[in-house]
Design an enzyme around this catalytic site. Structure first.
Site, PDB file in Angstrom:
ATOM      1  N   MET A  24       0.929  -1.313   0.193  1.00 56.27           N
ATOM      2  CA  MET A  24       0.015  -0.056   0.008  1.00 56.27           C
ATOM      3  C   MET A  24       0.967   1.127   0.287  1.00 56.27           C
ATOM      4  O   MET A  24       0.139   2.233  -0.616  1.00 56.27           O
ATOM      5  CB  MET A  24      -1.116   0.035   1.075  1.00 56.27           C
ATOM      6  CG  MET A  24      -1.735  -1.374   1.436  1.00 56.27           C
ATOM      7  SD  MET A  24      -2.971  -0.991   2.855  1.00 56.27           S
ATOM      8  CE  MET A  24      -4.054  -2.317   2.490  1.00 56.27           C
ATOM      9  N   ASP A 145      -0.392  -6.736  12.502  1.00 55.26           N
ATOM     10  CA  ASP A 145       0.471  -7.026  11.683  1.00 55.26           C
ATOM     11  C   ASP A 145       2.200  -7.253  12.507  1.00 55.26           C
ATOM     12  O   ASP A 145       3.111  -6.425  11.789  1.00 55.26           O
ATOM     13  CB  ASP A 145       1.293  -6.381  10.574  1.00 55.26           C
ATOM     14  CG  ASP A 145       1.285  -6.826   9.103  1.00 55.26           C
ATOM     15  OD1 ASP A 145       2.132  -7.862   9.456  1.00 55.26           O
ATOM     16  OD2 ASP A 145       1.903  -6.659   8.585  1.00 55.26           O
TER      17      ASP A 145
END
Length: 635
Positions: A24, A145
């Site tokens: 991203m 994450d």
């Protein structure tokens, strides 16, 4: 269409080389031109700038991480959004986040280069990660994450957690779970609840941290395989013990990892602090929690063995009627022995648990206050109290260099001996430069000074030729000179007026020179005067304060007009018989140059006598003329 990355963001951040790329976002090396320091700049990838979903996620991350301020979390300095124009004229948003630049390596790079870490170092690094998670969880943020690629180890050994949500490091080539429903995270480290698409909470980060610790000690994750297989294993398969792949891992660490990887999050570590405390106990050689050992043995088969019971043979009726059967006494003795054995066993068990409890009691020590002390003094005091010390420098203009700004855990709290106390230490004001302000208006100069992190000091007003009101004449320190954040800059500004001197009596050239120095326009006119030609009679305006740019009219002298004068000279008349005499009047007498007739005097004598009389009378008459003037003589 790919949107080029701007070279300057927010008017101050220079964008350099690409250092990380994810699904991203991209991370570039950058430079803060205002504060003169290296930074890392995260920019949403150009192929996502038109996707409203990615844009909103990036903006949310910028808002969320901006509120995190912890020694083990990569600091966020600034965020914003620039716009680029496409060829067709459309505006494209370019959101960015400016972060602390950490010189070091990710855990992924360290594992790839060096392989597994010693258990003691793996424990130390994981403790720092859990410190960061404890803080972020307290702030209401779940990372989701945690993996080696998202943890940096700087050159001084400090640990920094980064990427709360978007960017993934270039070096991390592990398979990644894409966003499917609410499933987010990296497959090797994903928690069972994440794999099942359930809502995540802080305990999901602790599971991922357990996977990371496993890999730090063994060089591999607990489960391996394709993403789908990994998801199944996280949900259903018991994790192996790290010691199966690295014999140097102690049983206590096996227990801690087992507790972190419990499938049911209700039985897992509930808080990052609990996980961290068990790791610290391992590092300090103390027992870990009973829950950790229980988790280690949870998957092992358990056999409950009942004590054997002797059953006597069948009795005859006569034996049954015997009031004192032959085996009664041994049975009573056996019952007594069993009771004593049970009591001894109970005492032993109680003693074991008592000893375990006493051995596991934490040795608590009160943390001394070291804020505002020098780093040397603070370190000495904390180590004398039995604590470990880490330090991180950050710029500060309020706290002197090498003085402690903040300590965690806080002073006065009770902590286990050996706890790591993190100190934030002042590095002094950040370096900067005095901006170019000469010739600017005061308000413009003030804004530039404040933007550079400097403080405006005294402002002195002076008369200065060529400078209108409030224009900056000079700065101290001079513009472009080196300075430190918070330094004071004093300014000299113009009043917009100058002093016009008295130029009367000066020559035209002298007057022009004076007015040229004052940068005042000049207009010249002439006026009749008895003064020397070309000298200054007066100026308009008169001497005194005048506005810069005022036109000065200089009046110069020119000669008066000349009046014509007529001079008449007459010769007096002389007779032969008598000499001329003065009548006492101003009327002239005519003079004859020939002797009278019938004169008895000889010619030479007569000429001499007449000549003498004429000369005297002529001189007298001339003198009268000069004294009386022509008007009297003509009367």
């Amino acid at each position: 269409m790919t949107v080029p990355v701007p070279k300057l963001l927010g008017g101050r951040y220079e964008v350099g080389d690409l250092i990380a790329r994810g699904g991203m976002a991209e991370v570039h090396h950058g430079y803060d031109t205002r504060l003169g320091r290296a930074v890392a700049i995260k920019i949403l990838r150009s192929d996502h700038v038109r996707d409203t979903h990615f844009l909103s996620r990036f903006r949310r991350e910028a808002q969320s991480v901006a509120g995190l301020n912890h020694r083990n979390i990569v600091a966020v300095y600034d965020s914003g959004e620039d716009f680029l124009l496409e060829t067709g004229g459309a505006q494209v948003p370019v959101p960015w986040i400016v972060m602390e630049y950490v010189e070091g390596f990710t855990l992924r790079e360290i594992l790839t280069s060096n392989g597994p870490l010693p258990a003691q170092e793996a424990t130390r690094i994981t403790e720092s990660i859990l410190d960061a998670l404890a803080y972020s969880h307290e702030m209401g943020m779940v990372h989701r994450d945690i993996k080696p690629a998202n943890v940096m180890v700087s050159r001084d050994g400090s640990v920094k957690v980064m990427d709360f949500g978007i960017a993934r490091a270039v070096a991390d080539t592990q398979a990644t779970m894409t966003q499917t429903s609410s499933v987010m995270g990296t497959a090797q480290y994903i928690s069972p609840e994440q794999a099942e698409g359930l809502p995540v909470d802080s305990r999901s980060d602790l599971y991922s941290t357990g996977c990371l610790l496993f890999e730090l000690m063994t060089g591999r994750t607990p489960f391996i395989g394709e993403p789908v297989s990994l998801t199944y294993q996280h949900v259903s398969k018991p994790p192996p013990a790290p010691s199966q792949f690295n014999e140097a891992v102690p049983e206590a660490l096996d227990a801690v990892v087992a507790q972190a990887l419990v499938k049911d999050r209700e039985l897992r570590y509930q808080h990052a602090e609990d996980f961290r405390d068990d790791l610290r106990s391992v590092r300090l050689g103390r027992p870990v929690s009973a829950a950790a050992y229980a988790a280690l043995r949870a998957e092992a088969p358990t056999y409950v063995v009942a004590p054997a019971e002797q059953v006597p043979a069948a009795l005859s009726p006569s034996d049954q009627q015997d009031s004192d059967p032959p085996y009664a006494e041994p049975r009573r003795r056996w019952g007594a022995l069993a009771m004593i054995s049970s009591l001894l066993l109970a005492v032993g068990v109680l003693g074991f648990f008592a000893r375990t409890y006493l051995d596991s009691r934490p040795d608590l020590v009160v943390v001394p206050s070291v804020v505002s002390k020098s780093i040397a003094t603070a370190t000495a005091e904390l180590k004398a109290a039995g604590f470990d010390v880490t330090q991180t420098y950050q710029p500060s203009r309020e706290t002197p260099r090498d003085k402690v700004i903040e300590q965690q855990p806080r002073a006065g709290s009770e902590q286990i001996r050996g706890t790591q106390i993190a100190l934030i230490v002042s590095g002094g004001p950040a370096a900067t430069k005095v901006p170019p302000v000469n010739g600017l208006q005061l308000d413009e100069a003030t804004q530039l000074i404040e933007d550079a992190g400097l403080t405006l000091g005294d402002v002195t007003v002076i008369d200065r030729a060529g400078y209108v009101t409030d224009r900056v004449v000079s700065a101290t320190p001079p513009q472009f000179s080196d300075a430190a954040e918070g330094d004071v800059v004093t300014l000299v500004i113009a009043s917009g007026r100058v002093s016009l001197p008295d130029l009367s009596g000066r020559t035209q050239d002298e007057a022009r020179d004076e007015l040229s120095k004052l940068r005042l326009p000049v207009k010249t006119i002439f006026r009749e005067s008895s003064q020397a030609e070309g000298t200054v009679i007066q100026t308009d305006p008169e001497p005194g304060k005048v506005d810069v740019g005022t036109t000065v009219t200089v009046v110069l002298a020119k000669p008066l007009p000349v009046t014509a004068t007529r001079t008449v000279t007459t010769t007096p008349t002389a007779s032969a018989s008598s000499p001329p005499t003065s009548t006492g009047t101003s009327e002239p007498s005519e003079t004859s140059t020939s002797p009278p007739p019938n004169s008895q005097t000889s010619a030479p004598a007569q000429r001499g006598t007449a000549s003498g009389r004429w000369g005297a009378q002529h001189r007298t008459s001339r003198a009268r003329f000069e004294v009386a003037g022509p008007a009297t003589l003509l009367r």
